[in-house]
Design a protein around this motif. Structure first.
Motif, PDB file in Angstrom:
ATOM      1  N   VAL A 107      60.677  24.041  57.729  1.00 40.32           N
ATOM      2  CA  VAL A 107      60.646  24.937  58.880  1.00 40.32           C
ATOM      3  C   VAL A 107      61.121  26.354  58.553  1.00 40.32           C
ATOM      4  O   VAL A 107      62.150  26.547  57.927  1.00 40.32           O
ATOM      5  N   ILE A 108      60.346  27.334  58.985  1.00 39.14           N
ATOM      6  CA  ILE A 108      60.688  28.750  59.129  1.00 39.14           C
ATOM      7  C   ILE A 108      61.362  29.373  57.898  1.00 39.14           C
ATOM      8  O   ILE A 108      62.581  29.434  57.784  1.00 39.14           O
ATOM      9  N   LEU A 109      60.539  29.839  57.009  1.00 40.80           N
ATOM     10  CA  LEU A 109      61.029  30.594  55.865  1.00 40.80           C
ATOM     11  C   LEU A 109      60.924  32.080  56.158  1.00 40.80           C
ATOM     12  O   LEU A 109      60.050  32.520  56.896  1.00 40.80           O
ATOM     13  N   ASP A 110      61.809  32.877  55.573  1.00 41.98           N
ATOM     14  CA  ASP A 110      61.807  34.317  55.851  1.00 41.98           C
ATOM     15  C   ASP A 110      60.884  35.083  54.916  1.00 41.98           C
ATOM     16  O   ASP A 110      60.718  36.296  55.058  1.00 41.98           O
ATOM     17  N   SER A 111      60.290  34.402  53.959  1.00 39.97           N
ATOM     18  CA  SER A 111      59.323  35.056  53.078  1.00 39.97           C
ATOM     19  C   SER A 111      58.229  34.048  52.736  1.00 39.97           C
ATOM     20  O   SER A 111      58.454  32.838  52.759  1.00 39.97           O
ATOM     21  N   ARG A 112      57.064  34.566  52.409  1.00 36.43           N
ATOM     22  CA  ARG A 112      55.940  33.688  52.126  1.00 36.43           C
ATOM     23  C   ARG A 112      56.110  33.030  50.757  1.00 36.43           C
ATOM     24  O   ARG A 112      56.331  33.696  49.760  1.00 36.43           O
ATOM     25  N   ARG A 113      56.004  31.716  50.721  1.00 39.06           N
ATOM     26  CA  ARG A 113      56.089  30.974  49.470  1.00 39.06           C
ATOM     27  C   ARG A 113      54.923  29.994  49.401  1.00 39.06           C
ATOM     28  O   ARG A 113      54.273  29.712  50.408  1.00 39.06           O
ATOM     29  N   GLU A 114      54.698  29.456  48.214  1.00 39.66           N
ATOM     30  CA  GLU A 114      53.556  28.576  48.017  1.00 39.66           C
ATOM     31  C   GLU A 114      53.978  27.263  47.367  1.00 39.66           C
ATOM     32  O   GLU A 114      54.989  27.185  46.672  1.00 39.66           O
ATOM     33  N   HIS A 122      54.493  26.037  54.380  1.00 39.26           N
ATOM     34  CA  HIS A 122      54.526  25.254  55.621  1.00 39.26           C
ATOM     35  C   HIS A 122      53.273  24.394  55.750  1.00 39.26           C
ATOM     36  O   HIS A 122      53.351  23.187  55.983  1.00 39.26           O
ATOM     37  N   MET A 123      52.106  25.036  55.627  1.00 35.67           N
ATOM     38  CA  MET A 123      50.851  24.318  55.792  1.00 35.67           C
ATOM     39  C   MET A 123      50.674  23.279  54.690  1.00 35.67           C
ATOM     40  O   MET A 123      50.228  22.146  54.931  1.00 35.67           O
ATOM     41  N   GLY A 124      51.046  23.655  53.485  1.00 40.22           N
ATOM     42  CA  GLY A 124      50.874  22.746  52.364  1.00 40.22           C
ATOM     43  C   GLY A 124      51.757  21.528  52.446  1.00 40.22           C
ATOM     44  O   GLY A 124      51.339  20.416  52.080  1.00 40.22           O
ATOM     45  N   THR A 125      52.992  21.692  52.926  1.00 43.63           N
ATOM     46  CA  THR A 125      53.930  20.579  53.011  1.00 43.63           C
ATOM     47  C   THR A 125      53.715  19.761  54.277  1.00 43.63           C
ATOM     48  O   THR A 125      53.544  18.542  54.225  1.00 43.63           O
ATOM     49  N   ASN A 126      53.737  20.434  55.423  1.00 44.69           N
ATOM     50  CA  ASN A 126      53.733  19.726  56.698  1.00 44.69           C
ATOM     51  C   ASN A 126      52.408  19.052  57.009  1.00 44.69           C
ATOM     52  O   ASN A 126      52.383  17.964  57.582  1.00 44.69           O
ATOM     53  N   THR A 161      47.612  29.582  67.875  1.00 44.23           N
ATOM     54  CA  THR A 161      46.308  29.057  67.493  1.00 44.23           C
ATOM     55  C   THR A 161      46.176  29.209  65.984  1.00 44.23           C
ATOM     56  O   THR A 161      46.932  29.950  65.357  1.00 44.23           O
ATOM     57  N   VAL A 162      45.221  28.488  65.416  1.00 46.85           N
ATOM     58  CA  VAL A 162      44.999  28.530  63.969  1.00 46.85           C
ATOM     59  C   VAL A 162      43.619  29.094  63.687  1.00 46.85           C
ATOM     60  O   VAL A 162      42.619  28.645  64.264  1.00 46.85           O
ATOM     61  N   ASP A 163      43.576  30.072  62.809  1.00 45.29           N
ATOM     62  CA  ASP A 163      42.329  30.650  62.330  1.00 45.29           C
ATOM     63  C   ASP A 163      41.997  29.965  61.006  1.00 45.29           C
ATOM     64  O   ASP A 163      42.691  30.154  60.009  1.00 45.29           O
ATOM     65  N   LEU A 164      40.944  29.157  60.999  1.00 48.34           N
ATOM     66  CA  LEU A 164      40.606  28.425  59.785  1.00 48.34           C
ATOM     67  C   LEU A 164      40.167  29.339  58.651  1.00 48.34           C
ATOM     68  O   LEU A 164      40.152  28.917  57.486  1.00 48.34           O
ATOM     69  N   ASP A 165      39.835  30.576  58.967  1.00 47.35           N
ATOM     70  CA  ASP A 165      39.505  31.539  57.918  1.00 47.35           C
ATOM     71  C   ASP A 165      40.752  32.133  57.272  1.00 47.35           C
ATOM     72  O   ASP A 165      40.654  32.849  56.271  1.00 47.35           O
ATOM     73  N   ASP A 166      41.916  31.854  57.859  1.00 46.85           N
ATOM     74  CA  ASP A 166      43.185  32.308  57.272  1.00 46.85           C
ATOM     75  C   ASP A 166      44.219  31.198  57.402  1.00 46.85           C
ATOM     76  O   ASP A 166      45.322  31.401  57.892  1.00 46.85           O
ATOM     77  N   LEU A 167      43.840  30.005  56.955  1.00 52.38           N
ATOM     78  CA  LEU A 167      44.695  28.830  57.110  1.00 52.38           C
ATOM     79  C   LEU A 167      46.026  28.998  56.397  1.00 52.38           C
ATOM     80  O   LEU A 167      47.042  28.433  56.813  1.00 52.38           O
ATOM     81  N   MET A 168      46.059  29.807  55.340  1.00 58.79           N
ATOM     82  CA  MET A 168      47.281  29.990  54.550  1.00 58.79           C
ATOM     83  C   MET A 168      48.067  31.235  54.946  1.00 58.79           C
ATOM     84  O   MET A 168      48.971  31.661  54.221  1.00 58.79           O
ATOM     85  N   SER A 169      47.733  31.820  56.091  1.00 61.43           N
ATOM     86  CA  SER A 169      48.472  32.978  56.602  1.00 61.43           C
ATOM     87  C   SER A 169      48.581  34.099  55.571  1.00 61.43           C
ATOM     88  O   SER A 169      49.619  34.760  55.449  1.00 61.43           O
ATOM     89  N   ALA A 178      53.976  30.657  60.930  1.00 68.90           N
ATOM     90  CA  ALA A 178      53.400  29.763  59.937  1.00 68.90           C
ATOM     91  C   ALA A 178      53.832  28.318  60.185  1.00 68.90           C
ATOM     92  O   ALA A 178      53.034  27.379  60.043  1.00 68.90           O
ATOM     93  N   TYR A 179      55.092  28.130  60.556  1.00 67.75           N
ATOM     94  CA  TYR A 179      55.569  26.781  60.886  1.00 67.75           C
ATOM     95  C   TYR A 179      54.821  26.233  62.093  1.00 67.75           C
ATOM     96  O   TYR A 179      54.349  25.083  62.084  1.00 67.75           O
ATOM     97  N   ARG A 180      54.706  27.042  63.139  1.00 67.85           N
ATOM     98  CA  ARG A 180      54.028  26.580  64.354  1.00 67.85           C
ATOM     99  C   ARG A 180      52.568  26.254  64.072  1.00 67.85           C
ATOM    100  O   ARG A 180      52.027  25.268  64.580  1.00 67.85           O
TER     101      ARG A 180
END
Length: 310
Positions: A107-114, A122-126, A161-169, A178-180
């Motif tokens: 949940v809720i990171l302050d910087s983008r990680r992969e 978030h998307m990759g794990t959750n 909402t989720v934009d499937l063209d930008d699934l990885m934010s 990103a968590y939501r």
């Protein structure tokens, strides 16, 4: 909203003879879920990233359920290789799996990680990690007794909402958003999973649950990037507006064990706003419940993970 007559963990049916896999079972909702399943007789596999923490969790479960059948296994949902290895070893060692609870979350990171596979964390794990895990375990689930897969959603999935063209934010990363989004995707995955299970004539059912506003070990992390005063205010507000972990775990325990649960159902707290209260059947957001979105998300998840199973 249909309330489940003040159902509690005491109402969990006898789980003897059942094998349950709970991801993120070392703390919070996952630990309570594993504890109650073991207390009611299930053999529980604690699927955790840190096995030392998992062994500590197992010891805490045995303290309240001395005859509990527990096994700690390493699973890193942020690595598709780890997911595959976990699933292959477990499938080789068991005849079948009766319950898979996709509980683990970040949940809720302050910087983008992969993740190690290049997915937004978030998307990759959750979502994507659990998508791959479920696919790899589906054969063992097919051999289970009245098998179920429970995906853990969140009330906050209704705020995005989720934009499937930008699934990885990539375009507009924000940790909270990103968590939501990952939880919206997890919810849509759980509902689409059941649609596909039904179409395939599978004995497995897919169910979704969310804990409302619950004080878990993840709650303090949501405030780490704020100033000291803001953190203090937020923590006081959390105490006043949230419920205990034991209460918050009831929707997923109901989804996992209650008699009469049907595939495609979604459970959460009954009180106004679904923040807390007794277990009730609730509704997903419009996008999460949309079969067209679920189908498109599924196709994207298959392409990203390389896992195809229904």
């Amino acid at each position: 909203m249909s309330q489940m007559s003040h159902w509690t963990a005491k109402d969990i049916p006898d789980q003897r003879g059942r094998l349950a896999v709970v991801t993120g079972a070392n703390s919070g909702l996952g630990l309570v879920t594993a504890t109650e399943l073991a207390r009611h007789g299930a053999k529980v596999v604690l699927a955790v990233r840190n096995t030392d923490s998992g062994e500590q969790a197992a010891a805490s479960i045995r303290a309240v359920a001395p005859v509990a059948e527990l096994e700690v296994r390493k699973l890193d949902l942020a690595s598709l290789a780890s997911v595959r290895e976990f699933a292959e070893k477990l499938t080789a060692d068991v005849g079948g799996i009766d319950l898979l609870v996709n509980n683990a979350g970040l949940v809720i990171l302050d910087s983008r990680r992969e993740t190690s596979d290049g997915f937004e964390l978030h998307m990759g794990t959750n979502m994507l990690g659990h998508f791959a895990l479920t696919g790899h375990l589906l054969g063992a689930l097919d051999r289970g007794d009245a098998p179920r897969v429970v995906n853990l959603s969140s009330i906050v999935h209704k705020s995005v909402t989720v934009d499937l063209d930008d699934l990885m934010s990539d375009r507009d990363f924000d940790g909270s958003r990103a968590y939501r989004r990952s939880k919206l995707a997890t919810t849509a995955f759980g509902l689409e999973l059941d649609r596909r299970l039904r179409a395939a004539g599978s004995p497995v059912i897919g169910v979704v649950a969310h804990p409302g506003m619950t004080r878990t070990n993840l709650t303090p992390r949501a405030f780490e990037h704020r100033g000291a005063v803001a953190r203090a205010v937020a923590r006081v507000a959390a105490v006043l507006t949230t419920q205990s972990v034991d209460q918050g775990t009831l929707p997923q325990l109901y989804a996992a064990t209650a008699q009469g649960v049907r595939g495609g159902q979604f459970f959460g707290p009954a009180a106004r706003g679904e923040r807390r209260g007794h277990v009730a059947e609730v509704r997903p957001s419009e996008q999460a419940g949309d079969p067209a979105f679920g189908s498109r998300l599924w196709t994207a998840a298959e392409a990203l993970t390389g896992v195809s199973y229904l």
